[in-house]
Design an enzyme around this catalytic site. Structure first.
Site, PDB file in Angstrom:
ATOM      1  N   HIS A  47     -30.365 160.094  18.899  1.00  0.00           N
ATOM      2  CA  HIS A  47     -30.415 159.395  20.102  1.00  0.00           C
ATOM      3  C   HIS A  47     -29.609 157.849  19.740  1.00  0.00           C
ATOM      4  O   HIS A  47     -29.898 156.933  20.370  1.00  0.00           O
ATOM      5  CB  HIS A  47     -31.782 158.754  20.050  1.00  0.00           C
ATOM      6  CG  HIS A  47     -32.904 159.703  20.596  1.00  0.00           C
ATOM      7  ND1 HIS A  47     -33.176 160.383  21.837  1.00  0.00           N
ATOM      8  CD2 HIS A  47     -33.915 160.662  19.468  1.00  0.00           C
ATOM      9  CE1 HIS A  47     -34.057 161.451  21.920  1.00  0.00           C
ATOM     10  NE2 HIS A  47     -34.187 161.599  20.483  1.00  0.00           N
ATOM     11  N   ASP A  49     -26.051 158.634  20.435  1.00  0.00           N
ATOM     12  CA  ASP A  49     -25.169 158.928  21.317  1.00  0.00           C
ATOM     13  C   ASP A  49     -24.826 158.249  22.746  1.00  0.00           C
ATOM     14  O   ASP A  49     -23.827 157.595  23.237  1.00  0.00           O
ATOM     15  CB  ASP A  49     -24.631 160.424  21.531  1.00  0.00           C
ATOM     16  CG  ASP A  49     -25.812 161.429  22.244  1.00  0.00           C
ATOM     17  OD1 ASP A  49     -26.856 160.708  22.428  1.00  0.00           O
ATOM     18  OD2 ASP A  49     -25.673 162.552  22.718  1.00  0.00           O
ATOM     19  N   SER A 138     -28.877 174.939  23.148  1.00  0.00           N
ATOM     20  CA  SER A 138     -28.556 176.205  23.968  1.00  0.00           C
ATOM     21  C   SER A 138     -27.864 176.009  25.241  1.00  0.00           C
ATOM     22  O   SER A 138     -27.133 176.622  25.375  1.00  0.00           O
ATOM     23  CB  SER A 138     -29.658 177.274  23.841  1.00  0.00           C
ATOM     24  OG  SER A 138     -30.125 177.052  24.881  1.00  0.00           O
ATOM     25  N   SER A 139     -28.433 174.870  25.975  1.00  0.00           N
ATOM     26  CA  SER A 139     -27.981 174.625  27.323  1.00  0.00           C
ATOM     27  C   SER A 139     -26.353 174.257  27.218  1.00  0.00           C
ATOM     28  O   SER A 139     -25.584 174.464  27.932  1.00  0.00           O
ATOM     29  CB  SER A 139     -28.866 173.898  28.213  1.00  0.00           C
ATOM     30  OG  SER A 139     -29.121 172.769  27.506  1.00  0.00           O
ATOM     31  N   ASP A 183     -24.108 167.171  21.893  1.00  0.00           N
ATOM     32  CA  ASP A 183     -24.232 168.516  22.069  1.00  0.00           C
ATOM     33  C   ASP A 183     -23.187 169.357  22.438  1.00  0.00           C
ATOM     34  O   ASP A 183     -22.466 170.378  21.672  1.00  0.00           O
ATOM     35  CB  ASP A 183     -25.388 168.766  22.907  1.00  0.00           C
ATOM     36  CG  ASP A 183     -26.595 168.142  22.577  1.00  0.00           C
ATOM     37  OD1 ASP A 183     -26.630 167.345  21.274  1.00  0.00           O
ATOM     38  OD2 ASP A 183     -27.502 168.092  23.382  1.00  0.00           O
TER      39      ASP A 183
HETATM   40  C1  GLA Z   1     -30.476 165.614  23.178  1.00  0.00           C
HETATM   41  C2  GLA Z   1     -29.421 165.155  23.990  1.00  0.00           C
HETATM   42  C3  GLA Z   1     -28.418 164.573  22.995  1.00  0.00           C
HETATM   43  C4  GLA Z   1     -28.809 163.462  22.105  1.00  0.00           C
HETATM   44  C5  GLA Z   1     -30.015 164.125  21.323  1.00  0.00           C
HETATM   45  C6  GLA Z   1     -30.807 163.087  20.547  1.00  0.00           C
HETATM   46  O1  GLA Z   1     -29.956 166.993  22.119  1.00  0.00           O
HETATM   47  O2  GLA Z   1     -28.711 166.255  24.666  1.00  0.00           O
HETATM   48  O3  GLA Z   1     -27.313 164.229  24.071  1.00  0.00           O
HETATM   49  O4  GLA Z   1     -28.997 162.296  22.828  1.00  0.00           O
HETATM   50  O5  GLA Z   1     -30.943 164.791  22.254  1.00  0.00           O
HETATM   51  O6  GLA Z   1     -29.742 162.767  19.519  1.00  0.00           O
END
Ligand code: GLA
Length: 397
Positions: A47, A49, A138-139, A183
């Site tokens: 959390h 990013d 996965s998305s 991600d």
């Molecule tokens: C999800 C979001 C990411 C990031 C994480 C938490 O995976 O897609 O952008 O914020 O949660 O680190």
């Protein structure tokens, strides 16, 4: 797609072959390219990013596979191996599908169109072995894979970072999930046996070899599906933004929580509600933990890396409040084991996988113990997986 083979190389060959065969069955021809788009773990930096912070993810040996080929019209035909479902549309007029799953693929086409990039019709058959809703992205892998494939098929000359940014926009604006950039970045930029430190403010990055002699990373999948869209995720983002807004009154140069030193946050605690303060404290400390883990990795101090992972989980659980009883249980059980250096929930939260840093020779015992404990407590299977860190998106003919 599932493989019984345990060896990664065999598994990859099997999945690639399966998706190629499936494409042939669906479209009656051989695919032009096969894209492997991996899921990710995040060693630390959760959390952070979307707060302009640091993250330390890696691409893993679980991936979405897309077999793709151009058509001589403007149709878009997509077949999902795992869902046994199809989508038929048109690449010129892309609009949201009620089915849900096609939107990850349609979103990136829509983003290309917004940038004035034109493509022609395409056939896509996809499937994979990234468990859905398990916190392994996965998305994002699907979006990154689709864009990388279109880039190759239509010579779009997109750079890797363009792909990352477009995939994120597709997810934000088309799918409606306000995720950060981590991600997609990990899925595209991952490197074998390495984690990658990304500065989400400057987008500078650095690969770090993940040298963990005698240790291994194990995922335990709670099977609790996180529902991130329309969920608490966007609320957390808003709470962080609220913190930034209130702290700007003290220091107008603050743009994101990245700009907030812990001392300042502690000194200005009274300006924030109790909840917003806790959220901000977690993020500010978590950004610090990413730096700390990078330093500890350079010194091969895995004990310290494990402790920092544990601290992250404490913060996710008590300050950011994005864990759930099942993942709390799995983390507690893992942390009881002497041969586990660190354990924490991974990804967006509210379920999914825990990530465990475990003595390699004890991994089978660890997995057995965790499965038994989960069965006793929740009467549920616990899929466990020893992770290998792999290259990001790869394309083969
Ligand atoms: C999800 C979001 C990411 C990031 C994480 C938490 O995976 O897609 O952008 O914020 O949660 O680190």
């Amino acid at each position: 797609m599932r493989s019984k083979k345990s060896d990664s190389t065999d598994n990859i060959t099997m999945l690639k072959q399966s998706i190629s065969n499936y494409y042939r069955e669906q479209f009656g021809s051989v695919p032009e390219i096969i894209v492997r788009a991996p899921g990710r773990i995040n060693l630390i930096g959760e959390h952070t990013d979307y707060n302009g912070g640091l993250v330390l993810p890696a691409a893993i040996d679980k991936a979405n596979w897309l077999a793709m080929g151009r058509r001589d019209d403007n149709l878009l035909k997509i077949s999902s191996f795992d869902l046994k479902d199809e989508f038929n549309g048109n690449v010129i007029a892309v609009s949201k599908s009620d089915k849900g799953w096609p939107n990850y693929l349609l979103g990136v086409i829509s983003e290309l169109q917004k940038d004035g990039v034109e493509i022609e019709g395409v056939n896509v058959a996809f499937g994979g072995d990234i468990p859905i809703g398990a916190g392994l992205s996965s998305s994002a892998a699907l979006e990154s894979g689709m864009l990388s494939g279109l880039n190759r098929l239509f010579d779009l000359e997109l750079k890797k970072m363009d792909i990352v940014k477009l995939a994120q926009k597709g997810e934000n604006r088309f799918v409606g999930m306000n995720c950060g950039i981590m991600d997609m970045f990990a899925s595209v930029m991952g490197r074998a046996d390495s984690v990658v430190k990304l500065d989400c403010r400057s987008l500078e990055y650095e690969h770090f070899p993940f040298h963990a002699p005698g240790y291994t990373l194990v995922l335990c999948d709670s099977g609790v599906k996180h529902a991130l869209v329309d969920s608490e995720y966007n609320t957390r983002r808003r709470e962080c933004e609220e913190g930034v807004r209130l702290l700007q009154a003290v220091s107008p140069s603050i743009q994101s929580l990245r700009d907030v030193p812990l001392e300042l946050l502690l000194a200005e605690k009274e300006r924030l509600s109790e909840v917003v303060f806790r959220r901000c404290k977690f993020v500010v400390e978590e950004i610090g933990r990413v730096e700390a883990v990078c330093n500890k990795l350079k010194m091969n101090d895995l004990l310290a890396v494990g402790q920092l992972m544990n601290q992250t989980n404490d913060g996710l659980r008590h300050e950011y409040e994005v864990t759930c009883p099942e993942t709390d249980f799995l983390v507690e059980e893992a942390q009881k084991q002497a041969f586990v250096l660190g354990a924490r929930q991974v990804g967006g939260g509210f379920g999914g996988c825990t990530l465990n840093l475990v003595a390699a020779k004890e991994a089978p015992v660890f997995i057995e113990k965790m499965k038994a404990a989960y069965q006793r407590k929740y009467a549920k299977e616990l899929p466990c997986h020893e992770v290998k860190l792999m290259d990001g998106v790869t394309i083969t003919a």
